[in-house]
Design an enzyme around this catalytic site. Structure first.
Site, mmCIF file in Angstrom:
data_model
loop_
_atom_site.group_PDB
_atom_site.id
_atom_site.type_symbol
_atom_site.label_atom_id
_atom_site.label_comp_id
_atom_site.label_asym_id
_atom_site.label_seq_id
_atom_site.Cartn_x
_atom_site.Cartn_y
_atom_site.Cartn_z
ATOM 1 N N SER A 1 0.864 -1.181 0.000
ATOM 2 C CA SER A 1 0.000 0.000 0.000
ATOM 3 C C SER A 1 0.894 1.222 0.000
ATOM 4 O O SER A 1 2.052 1.155 0.426
ATOM 5 C CB SER A 1 -0.896 0.005 1.243
ATOM 6 O OG SER A 1 -1.523 1.266 1.424
ATOM 7 N N TYR B 1 -2.084 -0.130 10.536
ATOM 8 C CA TYR B 1 -2.052 -0.634 9.158
ATOM 9 C C TYR B 1 -0.755 -0.208 8.473
ATOM 10 O O TYR B 1 -0.064 -1.033 7.860
ATOM 11 C CB TYR B 1 -3.263 -0.084 8.400
ATOM 12 C CG TYR B 1 -3.334 -0.465 6.951
ATOM 13 C CD1 TYR B 1 -3.574 -1.778 6.557
ATOM 14 C CD2 TYR B 1 -3.187 0.496 5.950
ATOM 15 C CE1 TYR B 1 -3.658 -2.125 5.217
ATOM 16 C CE2 TYR B 1 -3.278 0.160 4.611
ATOM 17 C CZ TYR B 1 -3.509 -1.149 4.246
ATOM 18 O OH TYR B 1 -3.590 -1.488 2.915
#
Length: 283
Positions: A142, A155
């Site tokens: 990501s 995250y």
């Protein structure tokens, strides 16, 4: 006659995983689509049938945090004498919540899937790729693996760790004919921001010392936005697998590209203020 290429994909029940399964099958790949709960295969089956590629996709149960299931899948591949030309680590989820409100257990769960799960699957199949002296390992990371954002620290931390491990792995296996790639999407239209999103219990607690800030953050975070089509990323993964010498990193999405440019070009004090303002945490 060219041998059939085989791809193993984790987290195939939705999002990038599902789309990549169908995309690769449409290009002639044999796809080993894995998911924690095969009872959730309906969306994949429907998409594969609609694309006319159902016969090229086989579903296997795999919880990437379960060492026994990983070993069992390696055995399935060995018994059938299959090649594995691509290992695509897509399984993951996003834990939202402020650092102060996130428990040790929640943070560990985030890492168990996003980091330890991906590295365990990779290490399990590396001996096969080494014997073949070929194959691609693709990590669905990501843009959060290179830049933090308030409310998504857990995250981001799991993806930062995955990025470092993958970057190192690429150098370690470069001479073995194994290609290692990081895919870094921004926000696309996938379940990770919807049904698969998890918010820490502390963040949901009205008694949190951050209650007002959390309310503002949630309003900004949950505000519906038109996000790019995730098929763009699936198509790109297919192209990467066709490239005998791919780059280490591929960034996708206008928000991801702009965020990285801002981080690179702006003084940190200005960049930091912009990110804080964009998060909405301080009004």
């Amino acid at each position: 006659m060219t041998a059939e290429r085989v791809a193993l994909i984790t987290g195939a029940s939705s999002g990038f995983g599902l789309l990549t399964c169908v995309t690769l099958a449409g290009r002639g790949w044999r796809v080993l689509a894995t998911m924690r709960d095969p009872a959730r295969r309906e969306k994949l089956d429907a998409a594969a049938s609609a694309a006319g590629v159902a016969e090229r996709i086989e579903v296997h149960a795999l919880d990437v945090t379960n060492a026994e299931q990983i070993a069992a899948l390696v055995d399935v591949v060995a018994v059938r004498s299959l090649r594995v030309d691509a290992v695509i680590n897509n399984a993951g989820f996003a834990l939202a919540g402020f650092a102060e409100d996130t428990t040790d257990a929640e943070l560990r769960r985030q890492f168990e899937t996003n980091f330890f799960g991906a590295t365990a699957v990779t290490r399990a199949f590396l001996p096969l790729l080494r014997r073949q002296r070929s194959g691609h390992i693709v990590m669905i990371s990501s843009v959060s693996g290179r830049m933090g954002f308030p409310g998504l620290g857990s995250y981001a931390a799991s993806k930062f760790a995955l990025e470092a491990w993958t970057e190192t792995l690429r150098m370690e296996v470069e001479s073995l004919g194994i290609e290692v790639v990081l895919i870094e999407p921004g926000a696309f239209e996938t379940d990770i921001w919807g049904r698969n999103a998890i918010v820490s219990e502390g963040t949901m607690d009205a008694k949190s010392p951050n209650a007002e800030r959390i309310a503002r953050w949630r309003k900004r975070f949950e505000n519906p936005k038109v996000r790019p089509d995730a098929q763009e990323v699936a198509n790109a993964i297919a192209r990467v697998l066709d490239d005998p010498k791919p780059k280490l990193r591929y960034v996708f999405g206008p928000d991801a590209k702009m965020g990285l440019r801002m981080r690179r070009w702006l003084p940190w004090s200005i960049y930091e203020r912009m990110v804080i303002k964009g998060s909405g945490i301080d009004g």
